[in-house]
Design a protein around this motif. Structure first.
Motif, mmCIF file in Angstrom:
data_model
loop_
_atom_site.group_PDB
_atom_site.id
_atom_site.type_symbol
_atom_site.label_atom_id
_atom_site.label_comp_id
_atom_site.label_asym_id
_atom_site.label_seq_id
_atom_site.Cartn_x
_atom_site.Cartn_y
_atom_site.Cartn_z
ATOM 1 N N LEU A 75 139.870 -0.936 111.364
ATOM 2 C CA LEU A 75 140.018 0.245 111.744
ATOM 3 C C LEU A 75 140.679 0.935 110.537
ATOM 4 O O LEU A 75 140.459 1.676 109.518
ATOM 5 C CB LEU A 75 141.199 0.316 111.711
ATOM 6 N N ASP A 76 140.776 -0.267 108.919
ATOM 7 C CA ASP A 76 140.804 0.300 107.426
ATOM 8 C C ASP A 76 139.840 1.333 106.793
ATOM 9 O O ASP A 76 139.718 2.381 106.359
ATOM 10 C CB ASP A 76 141.831 -1.148 107.243
ATOM 11 N N ARG A 77 138.506 0.461 107.638
ATOM 12 C CA ARG A 77 137.294 0.697 107.151
ATOM 13 C C ARG A 77 136.812 2.512 107.808
ATOM 14 O O ARG A 77 136.238 2.855 106.607
ATOM 15 C CB ARG A 77 135.991 -0.198 106.938
ATOM 16 N N THR A 78 137.716 2.428 108.367
ATOM 17 C CA THR A 78 136.718 3.672 109.367
ATOM 18 C C THR A 78 137.391 5.253 108.490
ATOM 19 O O THR A 78 137.230 5.559 108.755
ATOM 20 C CB THR A 78 137.115 3.239 110.821
ATOM 21 N N GLU A 79 139.569 4.786 107.846
ATOM 22 C CA GLU A 79 139.819 5.423 107.731
ATOM 23 C C GLU A 79 139.592 5.739 106.583
ATOM 24 O O GLU A 79 138.795 7.058 105.787
ATOM 25 C CB GLU A 79 141.313 5.015 107.596
ATOM 26 N N ARG A 80 139.581 4.772 105.645
ATOM 27 C CA ARG A 80 137.622 4.881 104.419
ATOM 28 C C ARG A 80 137.419 6.007 104.890
ATOM 29 O O ARG A 80 137.000 6.944 103.820
ATOM 30 C CB ARG A 80 138.246 3.605 103.572
ATOM 31 N N LEU A 81 136.108 5.821 105.321
ATOM 32 C CA LEU A 81 135.362 6.600 105.622
ATOM 33 C C LEU A 81 135.163 8.077 105.844
ATOM 34 O O LEU A 81 134.988 8.927 104.788
ATOM 35 C CB LEU A 81 134.501 5.799 106.466
ATOM 36 N N ARG A 126 133.231 -17.839 116.242
ATOM 37 C CA ARG A 126 134.752 -17.370 115.162
ATOM 38 C C ARG A 126 134.272 -15.685 114.153
ATOM 39 O O ARG A 126 134.045 -14.967 115.824
ATOM 40 C CB ARG A 126 133.933 -17.738 113.830
ATOM 41 N N VAL A 127 135.553 -15.405 114.254
ATOM 42 C CA VAL A 127 135.661 -13.420 113.685
ATOM 43 C C VAL A 127 134.941 -13.706 112.704
ATOM 44 O O VAL A 127 135.890 -14.051 111.709
ATOM 45 C CB VAL A 127 137.408 -13.349 114.291
ATOM 46 N N GLY A 181 142.071 -4.699 112.276
ATOM 47 C CA GLY A 181 142.140 -4.604 111.518
ATOM 48 C C GLY A 181 141.376 -3.915 110.041
ATOM 49 O O GLY A 181 141.673 -2.987 109.604
ATOM 50 N N LEU A 182 141.140 -4.686 109.536
ATOM 51 C CA LEU A 182 139.531 -4.451 108.697
ATOM 52 C C LEU A 182 138.948 -3.395 109.125
ATOM 53 O O LEU A 182 138.592 -2.419 108.004
ATOM 54 C CB LEU A 182 139.556 -5.245 108.349
#
Length: 97
Positions: free
Chosen positions: A34-40, A25-26, A31-32
């Motif tokens: 990457l989004d969290r990395t941008e927020r960081l 399973r994943v 994408g999540l």
């Protein structure tokens, strides 16, 4: 992620053939991440203010995340209201113990 979280069916993603048999399973889609990395990166820029940023990457396992994080920081640095100096360095660790 809670312990009872079942994740996503691997058939919803493009999984490289050599991982198909090993992957069940994943849990966190790319994408999540990457989004969290941008927020960081945004949080780092906000918290550092105008201070010099020294970014240190632990080689081998951390390179891809480090590169993605720095890309976001650089974009914010170029397109934001302020620009802060960034120094990048790498360290190789023999053991985590």
């Amino acid at each position: 992620i809670r312990d009872e979280e079942s994740g996503y069916n691997k058939n919803l993603f493009c999984v490289p053939k050599h991982y198909e048999e090993d992957l069940e399973r994943v849990f966190i889609p790319h994408g999540l991440i990457l989004d969290r990395t941008e927020r960081l990166a945004r949080d780092i820029m906000r918290d550092m203010g105008s201070h010099h940023i020294v970014a240190l990457c632990v080689l081998k396992g951390g390179y891809k995340f480090f590169a993605d994080l720095l890309d976001h920081i650089k974009a914010l640095n170029q397109n934001g209201d302020k620009s802060v100096p960034i120094t990048v360095d790498f360290v190789r660790i023999k053991s985590y113990c």
